[in-house]
Design a protein around this motif. Structure first.
Motif, mmCIF file in Angstrom:
data_model
loop_
_atom_site.group_PDB
_atom_site.id
_atom_site.type_symbol
_atom_site.label_atom_id
_atom_site.label_comp_id
_atom_site.label_asym_id
_atom_site.label_seq_id
_atom_site.Cartn_x
_atom_site.Cartn_y
_atom_site.Cartn_z
ATOM 1 N N HIS A 127 -85.987 22.712 35.710
ATOM 2 C CA HIS A 127 -85.513 24.073 35.975
ATOM 3 C C HIS A 127 -86.031 24.528 37.344
ATOM 4 C CE1 HIS A 127 -83.414 25.369 32.359
ATOM 5 N NE2 HIS A 127 -84.268 24.627 31.671
ATOM 6 N N LEU A 138 -87.480 27.065 40.156
ATOM 7 C CA LEU A 138 -88.420 28.184 40.275
ATOM 8 C C LEU A 138 -87.804 29.269 41.153
ATOM 9 C CD1 LEU A 138 -91.801 26.307 40.757
ATOM 10 C CD2 LEU A 138 -91.335 27.980 38.957
ATOM 11 N N LEU A 176 -92.595 32.913 33.908
ATOM 12 C CA LEU A 176 -92.837 31.475 33.806
ATOM 13 C C LEU A 176 -93.366 31.141 32.410
ATOM 14 C CD1 LEU A 176 -92.969 28.658 34.944
ATOM 15 C CD2 LEU A 176 -95.220 29.186 35.915
ATOM 16 N N LEU A 231 -89.286 30.237 35.952
ATOM 17 C CA LEU A 231 -88.202 29.269 35.827
ATOM 18 C C LEU A 231 -86.905 29.978 35.494
ATOM 19 C CD1 LEU A 231 -90.113 26.458 33.927
ATOM 20 C CD2 LEU A 231 -89.294 26.384 36.289
ATOM 21 N N GLY A 259 -89.004 23.655 41.952
ATOM 22 C CA GLY A 259 -88.759 23.601 40.513
ATOM 23 C C GLY A 259 -89.855 22.859 39.787
#
Length: 383
Positions: free
Chosen positions: A232, A234, A240, A253, A367
């Protein structure tokens, strides 16, 4: 020529009091499932059996329906004979043969079913038996008496098969109030022939508390492992979530759900062990109900699918790949949360972290990726 239409009649209306416990023994779990579920699956999946009718106590009908879904249910009577009669009355028109089976014998090898059905070509009934191997004696509670010759003696098992017309006639002619130990005796009293076929130790009946351990020991377990991988992106402004834990960070994410990349990878690994597709199959991102959803419910769903098959999760392993945040300070909380979701102790959960030495999208902090492995055991019941 089409084979005669054959149905299975499973008896699960007894109290099962000799097995102890607060519920009838047929509802007790062996190899991950209630015994009556094993019995229904064993008989219902045999290619020569065209359907299953299950007889249960009136107060247990709703419980059985919840366990088995659309199986045909019949309210049982006060005795075994009355329960069989109720089941026979419920068999659909066109049924020619019936296999009567005790739910307390959860594992039914296909070879025994084949032998019982084949014997009905030439006989009114057939029953699986095992030869008596032990020395038999008479005696009172404390003193040994004479040896009983064991030649010609057999231990009777189920499923017992019958030509339906012969069994119905035997029940119709049976004296009211007189109870037989099984249906073969009723057919024999009316002059019908009952064949003996080779039984199987897997068919041993669960009667007493100690029998449950013996039944478990007769089941072999198949070990399965599968992997999962997820990524995923960021992004600023997102929370998160990792391993079911909310972690303070300047980015979170991005995804349709809470984007917990660790739980997603582990969910896919668990689904893979039972060949159940991937997380998108069960929770499609196109479905708005999963927008922002907590990923712990995805993992719990995968675990339930395994449990529904009688399986158990043995070990899981995750590797989180990122430059930041540091995973070490949150590892214990993640392990605890995953253990809570999967009902696993901490020593069966491995959670590690690594970087890519600043290479690739994870190295650039764009990510987070996770790879996961899961190992489960599934009961391999006889066929």
């Amino acid at each position: 020529m089409a084979s005669p239409r054959t149905l299975a009649l499973i008896l699960a209306a007894g109290s099962g009091s000799r097995a102890g416990g607060r519920r009838p023994k047929q509802f007790a779990t062996v190899a991950g499932k209630p015994m009556l579920v094993h019995a229904v699956e064993s008989l219902g999946r045999h290619p020569a059996i065209h359907g299953v009718v299950l007889v249960a106590a009136p107060e247990r009908l709703a419980q059985v329906r919840a366990l088995l879904g659309d199986v045909t249910l019949v309210e049982g009577g006060a005795t075994r004979r009355e329960s069989v009669a109720a089941g026979l009355a419920a068999l659909p028109q066109g049924t020619e043969r019936v296999l009567v089976h005790d739910a307390a014998r959860p594992f039914v090898p296909y070879a025994v079913i084949d032998r019982v059905i084949a014997a009905l070509d030439d006989h009114d009934g057939a029953t699986p038996v095992l030869a008596v191997a032990d020395t038999l004696v008479r005696g009172d509670e404390s003193m040994l008496g004479d040896v009983v010759p064991r030649a010609g003696l057999h231990r009777v098992q189920t499923p017992q098969g019958f030509r339906l017309a012969a069994l119905r006639a035997a029940h119709a002619a049976w004296p009211e109030g007189d109870e037989a130990t099984d249906d073969t005796q009723m057919v024999r009293r009316l002059g019908g022939g009952v064949a003996l076929v080779q039984g199987d130790p897997m068919l041993e009946k669960v009667t007493y508390p100690e029998d449950f351990a013996a039944a478990e020991s007769r089941v072999s377990w198949e070990s399965r492992s599968a992997s999962g991988f997820d990524v995923h992106r960021l992004e600023a402004g997102e929370e998160l979530w990792l391993g079911g834990v909310l972690i303070p960070h300047d980015k979170g994410l991005s995804g349709h759900s809470d984007a917990d990349v660790a739980l997603h990878a582990l969910t896919d690994a668990l689904l893979g062990t039972i060949a159940a597709g991937d997380i998108g199959t069960h929770f499609p991102p196109s479905d708005p109900q999963w927008r922002g959803a907590a990923s712990d419910q995805f993992l719990a769903h995968a675990a339930k699918l395994i449990a529904d098959k009688g399986g158990r999760i043995d070990f899981v392993d995750l590797t989180i790949i990122c430059e930041a945040p540091k995973i070490g300070p949150h590892r214990a909380a993640m392990v605890a949360r995953i253990g809570e979701i999967l009902n696993l102790p901490a020593d069966r959960i491995s959670l590690k972290a690594t970087t890519t030495e600043r290479l690739g999208f994870t190295g650039r902090g764009e990510g987070i990726a996770t790879q996961a492995m899961a190992t489960i055991s599934l009961p391999r019941t006889p066929r």
